[in-house]
Design a protein around this motif. Structure first.
Motif, PDB file in Angstrom:
ATOM      1  N   GLU A  56      25.610   5.821 -31.476  1.00 20.03           N
ATOM      2  CA  GLU A  56      26.343   5.478 -30.253  1.00 20.03           C
ATOM      3  C   GLU A  56      27.846   5.539 -30.459  1.00 20.03           C
ATOM      4  O   GLU A  56      28.573   6.093 -29.628  1.00 20.03           O
ATOM      5  N   LYS A 100      30.363   8.173 -28.667  1.00 22.72           N
ATOM      6  CA  LYS A 100      31.456   7.622 -27.867  1.00 22.72           C
ATOM      7  C   LYS A 100      32.795   8.152 -28.371  1.00 22.72           C
ATOM      8  O   LYS A 100      33.656   8.555 -27.586  1.00 22.72           O
ATOM      9  N   ASN A 102      28.870  11.289 -24.938  1.00 21.69           N
ATOM     10  CA  ASN A 102      27.785  10.476 -24.355  1.00 21.69           C
ATOM     11  C   ASN A 102      27.708  10.571 -22.867  1.00 21.69           C
ATOM     12  O   ASN A 102      28.438  10.972 -22.130  1.00 21.69           O
TER      13      ASN A 102
END
Length: 190
Positions: free
Chosen positions: A181, A185, A190
């Motif tokens: 993640e 990011k 994303n």
């Protein structure tokens, strides 16, 4: 009253089974400790701990039993003519680097399809790969639990150190998710 008698009867029947299972586990742990002790003694390894090697190994195998197979065991090793503590630090860094590489390659293989769907796929894959390696190194610092360290003096004056670590599967999963993640990011993917 009948229910209470039934429950007490069930408890009395199951109690010996749980005691027997604990005894089997203790026997298996003792057998594993004996086997490792024999192997380490033959190869000239000793513990860095103030506790005897037998106790250190027993603690390690008890942890494995408690985790019930839901953890990964690995080690880092290093050799040098320096002091044991310096070589241990190098073994630790090697363990971190090896595990970070393992973790990042798992994430890369999972994410290559997502990253390569863009028109600049080669550039994105390379960018993602280098970013995920950095993130993986940052994420694993908190999840590796040192289990024990052994060392031996080789004939040529070199000291070899091996430090063993345990990492819970759930902690690995969470670290992979955070690394994935944060990298996506950071790269704006994303």
């Amino acid at each position: 009253m009948k229910n209470i008698i039934t429950i007490l009867f069930a408890v009395l029947l199951l109690a010996p089974i749980s005691v027997d299972a604990k005894n089997n586990t203790k026997r298996e742990i003792n057998r594993a400790v004996k086997q490792k002790m024999k192997e380490y003694k033959k190869e000239g390894w000793v513990t860095l701990s103030s506790e005897p090697l037998k106790n250190v190994l027993k603690s390690h195998f008890e942890k494995l039993d408690i985790y019930g197979g839901a953890c990964l065991t690995f080690y880092g090793d290093a050799r040098d003519k320096a002091s044991v503590s310096i070589v241990k630090r190098r073994a630790k860094e090697r363990a971190f680097a090896d595990f970070a590489e393992h973790l990042s390659s798992e994430i890369e293989s999972e994410m290559t399809d997502l990253v390569s769907s863009d028109e600049n796929s080669d550039a994105n894959v390379n960018k993602f790969a280098s970013a995920i390696r950095l993130r993986a190194k940052q994420e694993i610092r908190g999840i590796m639990q040192e289990s024990y360290t052994i060392y031996r003096q080789l004939d040529n004056g070199i000291i070899e150190v091996r430090t063993y670590y345990l990492v819970l599967d759930e902690a690995i999963r969470r670290a992979k998710v955070r690394a994935r993640e944060n990298t996506l990011k950071e790269l704006g993917l994303n």
